[in-house]
Scaffold this active site. Structure first.
Site, PDB file in Angstrom:
ATOM      1  N   GLY A  46       0.835  -1.186   0.000  1.00  0.00           N
ATOM      2  CA  GLY A  46       0.000   0.000   0.000  1.00  0.00           C
ATOM      3  C   GLY A  46       0.872   1.238   0.000  1.00  0.00           C
ATOM      4  O   GLY A  46       2.055   1.183   0.346  1.00  0.00           O
ATOM      5  N   CYS A  93       6.436  -0.211   7.248  1.00  0.00           N
ATOM      6  CA  CYS A  93       6.063   0.971   6.467  1.00  0.00           C
ATOM      7  C   CYS A  93       7.222   1.353   5.559  1.00  0.00           C
ATOM      8  O   CYS A  93       8.378   1.315   5.984  1.00  0.00           O
ATOM      9  CB  CYS A  93       5.748   2.125   7.418  1.00  0.00           C
ATOM     10  SG  CYS A  93       5.255   3.627   6.565  1.00  0.00           S
ATOM     11  N   LEU A  94       6.905   1.730   4.324  1.00  0.00           N
ATOM     12  CA  LEU A  94       7.957   2.099   3.372  1.00  0.00           C
ATOM     13  C   LEU A  94       8.742   3.327   3.840  1.00  0.00           C
ATOM     14  O   LEU A  94       9.880   3.527   3.415  1.00  0.00           O
ATOM     15  CB  LEU A  94       7.349   2.369   1.994  1.00  0.00           C
ATOM     16  CG  LEU A  94       6.723   1.146   1.297  1.00  0.00           C
ATOM     17  CD1 LEU A  94       6.007   1.570   0.030  1.00  0.00           C
ATOM     18  CD2 LEU A  94       7.780   0.094   0.997  1.00  0.00           C
TER      19      LEU A  94
END
Ligand code: NI
Length: 171
Positions: A46, A93-94
């Site tokens: 996402g 999380c990126l």
């Protein structure tokens, strides 16, 4: 399409609240295409617009196992309207590479949003899909998954992340 660069923690931009989208026009369509390309390239399940420096309420996601099929979901102005049950699972999380921590989230969620064809949609999701939706919608309010950890764990992590950021900053 173009790959966008992903901001890294502790960038101040990823802490800001994003503004609602008021027009689903050609520019937004191109932006969504770029977000999708960026998500697959990362690779991530996402991506939220503030992660690429755009403070607008747009998220893209693909929870499918077969990620080569490339069937992304793009949501505009998504709102979490209902949540049920609780489940703890690892999350990352990126914007915070190499960190995975267990986070408690709703097991089932209902999300209202607009799709890229300007259609109002209601999306129901469980487990992984529900988790991604909650994580990405949080991003639109400047909230990161580390904010959802216990206070003690959060303090410890933030200290570690700060040290890491100092080490990697150019001299
Ligand atoms: Ni994230």
């Amino acid at each position: 399409m173009a790959k966008l660069s992903i901001l890294l923690y502790p960038s101040p931009i990823i802490r800001k609240k994003s503004a609602p989208v008021t027009a689903i026009d050609g520019e937004l369509q191109r932006f969504i295409d770029d977000m999708v390309e960026t998500m697959y390239a990362a690779p991530g399940m996402g991506l939220a617009a503030p992660q690429v420096g755009a403070l607008r309420r747009v998220i893209v996601l693909d929870p499918s196992d077969d990620r080569t099929a490339h069937v992304p979901i793009a949501l505009i102005n998504p709102v979490l309207v209902a949540g049920e049950g609780q489940i703890v699972d690892e999350e990352g999380c990126l914007c915070i590479p190499d960190l995975n921590e267990p986070v408690s989230r709703f097991k089932h969620v209902t999300v209202k949003a607009y799709d890229r064809n300007e259609k109002e949609i209601v999306l129901e999701g469980a487990d992984l899909l529900a988790r991604i939706l909650q994580h990405e919608i949080d991003h639109l309010d400047g909230v990161l998954f580390i904010d959802r950890l216990s206070t003690a764990k959060r303090l410890l992590l933030k200290r570690r992340l700060r040290k890491g950021a100092q080490r990697s900053s150019p001299s």
